[in-house]
Design an enzyme around this catalytic site. Structure first.
Site, PDB file in Angstrom:
ATOM      1  N   SER A  69       0.842  -1.196   0.000  1.00 28.85           N
ATOM      2  CA  SER A  69       0.000   0.000   0.000  1.00 28.85           C
ATOM      3  C   SER A  69       0.875   1.243   0.000  1.00 28.85           C
ATOM      4  O   SER A  69       1.990   1.239   0.537  1.00 28.85           O
ATOM      5  CB  SER A  69      -0.858  -0.024   1.269  1.00 28.85           C
ATOM      6  OG  SER A  69      -1.439   1.234   1.502  1.00 28.85           O
ATOM      7  N   TYR A 129      -1.615  -1.238  11.009  1.00 30.73           N
ATOM      8  CA  TYR A 129      -1.931  -1.687   9.641  1.00 30.73           C
ATOM      9  C   TYR A 129      -0.739  -1.449   8.720  1.00 30.73           C
ATOM     10  O   TYR A 129      -0.279  -2.337   7.993  1.00 30.73           O
ATOM     11  CB  TYR A 129      -3.177  -0.957   9.102  1.00 30.73           C
ATOM     12  CG  TYR A 129      -3.370  -1.171   7.614  1.00 30.73           C
ATOM     13  CD1 TYR A 129      -3.848  -2.382   7.127  1.00 30.73           C
ATOM     14  CD2 TYR A 129      -3.023  -0.172   6.695  1.00 30.73           C
ATOM     15  CE1 TYR A 129      -3.980  -2.587   5.757  1.00 30.73           C
ATOM     16  CE2 TYR A 129      -3.161  -0.367   5.327  1.00 30.73           C
ATOM     17  CZ  TYR A 129      -3.645  -1.579   4.866  1.00 30.73           C
ATOM     18  OH  TYR A 129      -3.771  -1.786   3.505  1.00 30.73           O
ATOM     19  N   LYS A 159       2.274  -3.942   6.608  1.00 33.51           N
ATOM     20  CA  LYS A 159       2.731  -3.881   5.205  1.00 33.51           C
ATOM     21  C   LYS A 159       4.247  -3.743   5.147  1.00 33.51           C
ATOM     22  O   LYS A 159       4.915  -4.427   4.370  1.00 33.51           O
ATOM     23  CB  LYS A 159       2.071  -2.701   4.472  1.00 33.51           C
ATOM     24  CG  LYS A 159       0.556  -2.830   4.299  1.00 33.51           C
ATOM     25  CD  LYS A 159       0.183  -4.011   3.452  1.00 33.51           C
ATOM     26  CE  LYS A 159      -1.318  -4.134   3.220  1.00 33.51           C
ATOM     27  NZ  LYS A 159      -1.710  -5.494   2.830  1.00 33.51           N
TER      28      LYS A 159
HETATM   29  P1  NAD Z   1     -11.089  -6.811   1.661  1.00 31.82           P
HETATM   30  O1  NAD Z   1     -11.267  -6.824   3.125  1.00 31.82           O
HETATM   31  O2  NAD Z   1     -12.248  -6.526   0.798  1.00 31.82           O
HETATM   32  O3  NAD Z   1     -10.446  -8.197   1.176  1.00 31.82           O
HETATM   33  C1  NAD Z   1      -9.560  -8.939   1.980  1.00 31.82           C
HETATM   34  C2  NAD Z   1     -10.062 -10.363   2.004  1.00 31.82           C
HETATM   35  O4  NAD Z   1      -9.171 -11.154   2.807  1.00 31.82           O
HETATM   36  C3  NAD Z   1     -11.450 -10.515   2.612  1.00 31.82           C
HETATM   37  O5  NAD Z   1     -12.265 -11.243   1.726  1.00 31.82           O
HETATM   38  C4  NAD Z   1     -11.220 -11.261   3.921  1.00 31.82           C
HETATM   39  O6  NAD Z   1     -12.310 -12.087   4.246  1.00 31.82           O
HETATM   40  C5  NAD Z   1      -9.961 -12.028   3.611  1.00 31.82           C
HETATM   41  N1  NAD Z   1      -9.127 -12.369   4.782  1.00 31.82           N
HETATM   42  C6  NAD Z   1      -8.685 -11.535   5.745  1.00 31.82           C
HETATM   43  N2  NAD Z   1      -7.931 -12.222   6.631  1.00 31.82           N
HETATM   44  C7  NAD Z   1      -7.885 -13.508   6.191  1.00 31.82           C
HETATM   45  C8  NAD Z   1      -7.245 -14.686   6.665  1.00 31.82           C
HETATM   46  N3  NAD Z   1      -6.506 -14.705   7.782  1.00 31.82           N
HETATM   47  N4  NAD Z   1      -7.413 -15.829   5.959  1.00 31.82           N
HETATM   48  C9  NAD Z   1      -8.143 -15.864   4.826  1.00 31.82           C
HETATM   49  N5  NAD Z   1      -8.779 -14.771   4.345  1.00 31.82           N
HETATM   50  C10 NAD Z   1      -8.648 -13.609   5.025  1.00 31.82           C
HETATM   51  O7  NAD Z   1      -9.892  -5.789   1.346  1.00 31.82           O
HETATM   52  P2  NAD Z   1      -9.386  -5.223  -0.058  1.00 31.82           P
HETATM   53  O8  NAD Z   1      -9.713  -3.788  -0.115  1.00 31.82           O
HETATM   54  O9  NAD Z   1      -9.808  -6.115  -1.150  1.00 31.82           O
HETATM   55  O10 NAD Z   1      -7.819  -5.332   0.175  1.00 31.82           O
HETATM   56  C11 NAD Z   1      -7.061  -6.430  -0.285  1.00 31.82           C
HETATM   57  C12 NAD Z   1      -5.605  -6.221   0.090  1.00 31.82           C
HETATM   58  O11 NAD Z   1      -5.138  -5.003  -0.488  1.00 31.82           O
HETATM   59  C13 NAD Z   1      -5.370  -6.094   1.593  1.00 31.82           C
HETATM   60  O12 NAD Z   1      -4.160  -6.730   1.905  1.00 31.82           O
HETATM   61  C14 NAD Z   1      -5.254  -4.602   1.794  1.00 31.82           C
HETATM   62  O13 NAD Z   1      -4.468  -4.284   2.920  1.00 31.82           O
HETATM   63  C15 NAD Z   1      -4.559  -4.180   0.508  1.00 31.82           C
HETATM   64  N6  NAD Z   1      -4.807  -2.771   0.179  1.00 31.82           N
HETATM   65  C16 NAD Z   1      -6.082  -2.315   0.103  1.00 31.82           C
HETATM   66  C17 NAD Z   1      -6.321  -0.981  -0.193  1.00 31.82           C
HETATM   67  C18 NAD Z   1      -7.735  -0.455  -0.267  1.00 31.82           C
HETATM   68  O14 NAD Z   1      -7.924   0.755  -0.224  1.00 31.82           O
HETATM   69  N7  NAD Z   1      -8.756  -1.268  -0.413  1.00 31.82           N
HETATM   70  C19 NAD Z   1      -5.239  -0.111  -0.409  1.00 31.82           C
HETATM   71  C20 NAD Z   1      -3.942  -0.624  -0.334  1.00 31.82           C
HETATM   72  C21 NAD Z   1      -3.733  -1.963  -0.035  1.00 31.82           C
HETATM   73  C1  UD1 Z   2      -6.703   5.313   4.054  1.00 38.34           C
HETATM   74  C2  UD1 Z   2      -5.718   4.812   5.073  1.00 38.34           C
HETATM   75  C3  UD1 Z   2      -4.531   4.210   4.341  1.00 38.34           C
HETATM   76  C4  UD1 Z   2      -5.000   3.116   3.383  1.00 38.34           C
HETATM   77  C5  UD1 Z   2      -6.017   3.737   2.421  1.00 38.34           C
HETATM   78  C6  UD1 Z   2      -6.579   2.750   1.460  1.00 38.34           C
HETATM   79  C7  UD1 Z   2      -6.041   6.229   7.048  1.00 38.34           C
HETATM   80  C8  UD1 Z   2      -5.440   7.285   7.913  1.00 38.34           C
HETATM   81  N1  UD1 Z   2      -5.323   5.898   5.948  1.00 38.34           N
HETATM   82  O1  UD1 Z   2      -6.015   6.255   3.257  1.00 38.34           O
HETATM   83  O2  UD1 Z   2      -3.603   3.679   5.256  1.00 38.34           O
HETATM   84  O3  UD1 Z   2      -3.906   2.598   2.656  1.00 38.34           O
HETATM   85  O4  UD1 Z   2      -7.098   4.282   3.201  1.00 38.34           O
HETATM   86  O5  UD1 Z   2      -7.470   1.890   2.091  1.00 38.34           O
HETATM   87  O6  UD1 Z   2      -7.088   5.686   7.339  1.00 38.34           O
HETATM   88  N2  UD1 Z   2     -11.972  11.787   3.953  1.00 38.34           N
HETATM   89  C9  UD1 Z   2     -12.934  12.669   4.408  1.00 38.34           C
HETATM   90  N3  UD1 Z   2     -14.065  12.156   4.962  1.00 38.34           N
HETATM   91  C10 UD1 Z   2     -14.289  10.812   5.098  1.00 38.34           C
HETATM   92  C11 UD1 Z   2     -13.295   9.921   4.633  1.00 38.34           C
HETATM   93  C12 UD1 Z   2     -12.139  10.450   4.084  1.00 38.34           C
HETATM   94  O7  UD1 Z   2     -12.773  13.877   4.300  1.00 38.34           O
HETATM   95  O8  UD1 Z   2     -15.332  10.406   5.636  1.00 38.34           O
HETATM   96  C13 UD1 Z   2     -10.757  12.327   3.303  1.00 38.34           C
HETATM   97  C14 UD1 Z   2      -9.462  11.976   4.012  1.00 38.34           C
HETATM   98  O9  UD1 Z   2      -9.128  12.950   4.962  1.00 38.34           O
HETATM   99  C15 UD1 Z   2      -8.479  11.923   2.820  1.00 38.34           C
HETATM  100  C16 UD1 Z   2      -9.338  11.463   1.649  1.00 38.34           C
HETATM  101  O10 UD1 Z   2     -10.691  11.745   2.026  1.00 38.34           O
HETATM  102  O11 UD1 Z   2      -8.008  13.225   2.536  1.00 38.34           O
HETATM  103  C17 UD1 Z   2      -9.207   9.976   1.351  1.00 38.34           C
HETATM  104  O12 UD1 Z   2      -9.447   9.238   2.551  1.00 38.34           O
HETATM  105  P1  UD1 Z   2      -9.532   7.637   2.568  1.00 38.34           P
HETATM  106  O13 UD1 Z   2     -10.438   7.175   1.501  1.00 38.34           O
HETATM  107  O14 UD1 Z   2      -9.824   7.205   3.956  1.00 38.34           O
HETATM  108  O15 UD1 Z   2      -8.062   7.183   2.135  1.00 38.34           O
HETATM  109  P2  UD1 Z   2      -6.648   7.581   2.774  1.00 38.34           P
HETATM  110  O16 UD1 Z   2      -6.770   8.448   3.940  1.00 38.34           O
HETATM  111  O17 UD1 Z   2      -5.790   8.044   1.654  1.00 38.34           O
END
Ligand code: NAD
Ligand code: UD1
Length: 336
Positions: A124, A148, A152
């Site tokens: 991430s 979190y 990573k």
């Molecule tokens: P999500 O929660 O929708 O998907 C994660 C999946 O992993 C879920 O289906 C959950 O049931 C499963 N899971 C969690 N722990 C488990 C375990 N111990 N064993 C088996 N399954 C398990 O999340 P996502 O948004 O799809 O994210 C996927 C990956 O990408 C994560 O590692 C997350 O940290 C990373 N990531 C997400 C974002 C984002 O904004 N969504 C941003 C950067 C990185």
């Molecule tokens: C968040 C996580 C980051 C993670 C990313 C993707 C935090 C502090 N950071 O990032 O670690 O990798 O999600 O899942 O949680 N905002 C509002 N109102 C809201 C929600 C968000 O104003 O209700 C603003 C935030 O201040 C930010 C932007 O919207 O400026 C995006 O927020 P968000 O979607 O939560 O993502 P990140 O903060 O970038």
């Protein structure tokens, strides 16, 4: 080629599975369903017109995972599974370290036992913390300020060490910026449990009338309109980045690191306006205090992925908002 996808029922995993199946890969999903529903797996098959193998197994269950690897003859793993809420990770750090770190260790052990050498890991942009300058390139220092993010950083380090010990491994660390949007069919999308933490799902629930108003966390940042700036990337662009990363691994590159972002930053207010336009709904909002831990601006330099992976995000914020809105209106209660 047979690809095992941990967390394949989740948000990013489900969209990636669709792309994998359409590209001709055999897909094996391992998911505990702790943050997802099996219905998403059914819809992956519906959209792609192909079957996948689903195992409801927790990564912490080593013998269960071992059984899956014994049957599946896996060529590569894409590792999405993990807990992902930053605020929750501060409140319950042990659960985060146990699930995300121990779960990954079990996975890497089982992969080693079965001779699986190709891995794509979901990292991430959070690993860059508050960057010293913008845009962010892959050689920026990495750090964290919450459990979190530490998970990573630590998993990246573990993989670097595994690679040092065995340079025949092929590992892609993909650092995602802010994934948003949904599959254009509106059949799969992000299904947050409870009140969303992230901006776009929150706006979407305001637009549909489930939440009364958006709270904008601060308008006094050093950005053009004072609200936070992020690099939002369409989930389908992100999904296709994984296919490109797998293709790269097939060429035996060792350990590689890529930013997956668009390179463009949008402010909270710009996202609110784009969503209002896409949905035709008013998005009431109020400005509140900054959210602790938030940074002013974050966007990628995605040129390394473009050069090495021949991958470039192509969908704009109009598509991101329109596809989120289609998913929201067709599935007001997610997969329920
Ligand atoms: P999500 O929660 O929708 O998907 C994660 C999946 O992993 C879920 O289906 C959950 O049931 C499963 N899971 C969690 N722990 C488990 C375990 N111990 N064993 C088996 N399954 C398990 O999340 P996502 O948004 O799809 O994210 C996927 C990956 O990408 C994560 O590692 C997350 O940290 C990373 N990531 C997400 C974002 C984002 O904004 N969504 C941003 C950067 C990185
Ligand atoms: C968040 C996580 C980051 C993670 C990313 C993707 C935090 C502090 N950071 O990032 O670690 O990798 O999600 O899942 O949680 N905002 C509002 N109102 C809201 C929600 C968000 O104003 O209700 C603003 C935030 O201040 C930010 C932007 O919207 O400026 C995006 O927020 P968000 O979607 O939560 O993502 P990140 O903060 O970038």
């Amino acid at each position: 080629m047979r690809v095992l996808v941990t967390g394949g029922a989740g948000y990013i995993g489900s969209h990636t599975c669709v792309e994998l199946l359409l590209a001709g890969y055999e897909v094996i999903v391992v998911d505990s369903l702790i943050n997802s529903r099996e219905e998403s797996v059914r819809r992956i098959e519906e959209i792609s017109g192909r079957k996948l193998e689903f195992h409801k197994v927790d990564l912490l269950d080593k013998s269960g995972l071992d059984r899956v690897f014994q049957q599946a003859k896996v060529d590569a793993v894409i590792h999405f599974a993990g807990l992902k809420a930053v605020g929750e990770s501060v409140a319950i750090p042990l659960q985060y370290y146990k699930n995300n770190i121990s779960g990954s260790l079990v996975l890497f052990e089982v992969m080693a036992q079965h001779g699986v050498r190709n891995l794509v890991f979901s990292s991430s942009a959070t690993v860059y913390g508050d960057p010293a300058s913008l845009p962010i390139t892959e050689d920026f220092p990495i750090k964290s300020s919450n459990p979190y993010g530490w998970c990573k950083v630590m998993i990246e380090q573990i993989l670097q060490d595994l690679y040092l010990a065995d340079p025949s491994l092929n590992i892609a660390l993909l650092r995602y910026f802010n994934p948003v949007g949904a599959h254009p069919t509106g059949r799969i999308g992000e299904d947050p449990k409870g009140v969303p933490n992230n901006l776009v799902p929150y706006i979407s629930q305001v637009a549909v009338g489930k939440l009364p108003e958006l709270k904008i966390f601060g308008n006094d940042y050093p950005t053009p309109d004072g609200t936070g700036v992020r690099d939002y990337i369409h989930i389908m662009d992100l999904a296709s980045g994984h296919i490109k990363a797998l293709e790269k691994l097939a060429a035996n590159p060792g350990l590689v690191i890529y930013n997956l972002g668009t390179g463009k930053g949008y402010s909270v207010l710009e996202m609110v306006n784009a969503f209002a336009e896409a949905s035709g709904k008013k998005i009431p909002y109020k400005i509140v205090e900054r959210r602790p831990g938030d940074i002013a601006s974050c966007y990628a330099d995605p040129s390394k992925a473009e050069k090495d992976l021949f991958w470039k995000a192509s969908r704009d914020i109009k598509a991101m908002c329109a596809d989120t809105w289609r998913w929201q209106t067709k599935n007001p209660n997610g997969y329920e």
